[in-house]
Design a protein around this motif. Sequence first.
Motif, PDB file in Angstrom:
ATOM      1  N   PRO A   9     -48.948 -28.738   1.709  1.00  0.00           N
ATOM      2  CA  PRO A   9     -50.229 -27.992   1.219  1.00  0.00           C
ATOM      3  C   PRO A   9     -50.800 -27.342   2.214  1.00  0.00           C
ATOM      4  O   PRO A   9     -51.290 -26.110   2.048  1.00  0.00           O
ATOM      5  N   SER A  10     -51.283 -27.960   3.219  1.00  0.00           N
ATOM      6  CA  SER A  10     -51.987 -27.242   4.203  1.00  0.00           C
ATOM      7  C   SER A  10     -51.477 -25.859   4.810  1.00  0.00           C
ATOM      8  O   SER A  10     -52.098 -25.014   5.459  1.00  0.00           O
ATOM      9  N   ASP A  11     -50.224 -25.777   4.933  1.00  0.00           N
ATOM     10  CA  ASP A  11     -49.340 -24.608   5.508  1.00  0.00           C
ATOM     11  C   ASP A  11     -49.698 -23.553   4.241  1.00  0.00           C
ATOM     12  O   ASP A  11     -50.068 -22.266   4.780  1.00  0.00           O
ATOM     13  N   ALA A  12     -49.646 -23.833   3.121  1.00  0.00           N
ATOM     14  CA  ALA A  12     -49.884 -22.711   1.951  1.00  0.00           C
ATOM     15  C   ALA A  12     -51.375 -22.432   2.142  1.00  0.00           C
ATOM     16  O   ALA A  12     -51.571 -21.228   1.808  1.00  0.00           O
ATOM     17  N   ALA A  13     -52.309 -23.265   2.357  1.00  0.00           N
ATOM     18  CA  ALA A  13     -53.664 -22.721   2.523  1.00  0.00           C
ATOM     19  C   ALA A  13     -53.812 -21.841   3.825  1.00  0.00           C
ATOM     20  O   ALA A  13     -54.618 -20.901   3.685  1.00  0.00           O
ATOM     21  N   LEU A  14     -53.282 -22.217   4.889  1.00  0.00           N
ATOM     22  CA  LEU A  14     -53.329 -21.478   5.924  1.00  0.00           C
ATOM     23  C   LEU A  14     -52.874 -20.317   5.695  1.00  0.00           C
ATOM     24  O   LEU A  14     -53.495 -19.160   6.159  1.00  0.00           O
ATOM     25  N   THR A  15     -51.588 -20.059   5.372  1.00  0.00           N
ATOM     26  CA  THR A  15     -50.973 -18.733   4.927  1.00  0.00           C
ATOM     27  C   THR A  15     -51.974 -17.825   4.089  1.00  0.00           C
ATOM     28  O   THR A  15     -52.220 -16.724   4.199  1.00  0.00           O
ATOM     29  N   ARG A  16     -52.651 -18.276   3.031  1.00  0.00           N
ATOM     30  CA  ARG A  16     -53.331 -17.762   2.018  1.00  0.00           C
ATOM     31  C   ARG A  16     -54.561 -17.110   2.863  1.00  0.00           C
ATOM     32  O   ARG A  16     -54.975 -16.093   2.716  1.00  0.00           O
ATOM     33  N   GLU A  17     -55.193 -18.078   3.902  1.00  0.00           N
ATOM     34  CA  GLU A  17     -56.229 -17.808   4.326  1.00  0.00           C
ATOM     35  C   GLU A  17     -56.135 -16.510   5.573  1.00  0.00           C
ATOM     36  O   GLU A  17     -56.695 -15.567   5.703  1.00  0.00           O
ATOM     37  N   LEU A  18     -54.914 -16.665   6.137  1.00  0.00           N
ATOM     38  CA  LEU A  18     -54.503 -15.616   7.086  1.00  0.00           C
ATOM     39  C   LEU A  18     -54.306 -14.156   6.230  1.00  0.00           C
ATOM     40  O   LEU A  18     -54.633 -13.128   6.819  1.00  0.00           O
ATOM     41  N   LEU A  19     -53.643 -14.450   5.211  1.00  0.00           N
ATOM     42  CA  LEU A  19     -53.286 -13.009   4.232  1.00  0.00           C
ATOM     43  C   LEU A  19     -54.610 -12.613   3.893  1.00  0.00           C
ATOM     44  O   LEU A  19     -54.801 -11.276   4.043  1.00  0.00           O
ATOM     45  N   GLU A  20     -55.687 -13.363   3.537  1.00  0.00           N
ATOM     46  CA  GLU A  20     -57.028 -12.673   2.937  1.00  0.00           C
ATOM     47  C   GLU A  20     -57.645 -11.989   4.311  1.00  0.00           C
ATOM     48  O   GLU A  20     -58.106 -10.988   4.034  1.00  0.00           O
ATOM     49  N   ILE A  21     -57.745 -12.716   5.365  1.00  0.00           N
ATOM     50  CA  ILE A  21     -58.202 -12.007   6.646  1.00  0.00           C
ATOM     51  C   ILE A  21     -57.448 -10.480   7.114  1.00  0.00           C
ATOM     52  O   ILE A  21     -58.084  -9.735   7.519  1.00  0.00           O
ATOM     53  N   GLY A  22     -56.049 -10.717   6.942  1.00  0.00           N
ATOM     54  CA  GLY A  22     -55.434  -9.518   7.092  1.00  0.00           C
ATOM     55  C   GLY A  22     -55.594  -8.352   6.207  1.00  0.00           C
ATOM     56  O   GLY A  22     -56.213  -7.148   6.615  1.00  0.00           O
ATOM     57  N   LEU A  23     -55.958  -8.802   4.780  1.00  0.00           N
ATOM     58  CA  LEU A  23     -56.069  -7.638   3.844  1.00  0.00           C
ATOM     59  C   LEU A  23     -57.717  -7.240   3.863  1.00  0.00           C
ATOM     60  O   LEU A  23     -57.826  -5.929   3.957  1.00  0.00           O
TER      61      LEU A  23
END
Length: 63
Positions: A9-23
């Motif tokens: 679950p922590s991987d999914a949260a990190l992926t979501r956070e990185l995607l938000e920053i990138g966008l």
Amino acid sequence: MKATTETKPSDAALTRELLEIGLEMQDRFSAEPIYAKTGKGFLKSAGVEELKKIKAAQAAKKP
């Protein structure tokens, strides 16, 4: 042999956070005309107000 990775679950949260920053910064990227085909370029300045907001948000996240 097939490579497998387990996701947490922590991987999914990190992926979501990185995607938000990138966008958030995607519109600030400016490709150089010479490098348009390679995707090389630079990141435009966010400006003072945006930097103040970022610092305030980071300070609020710290315990």
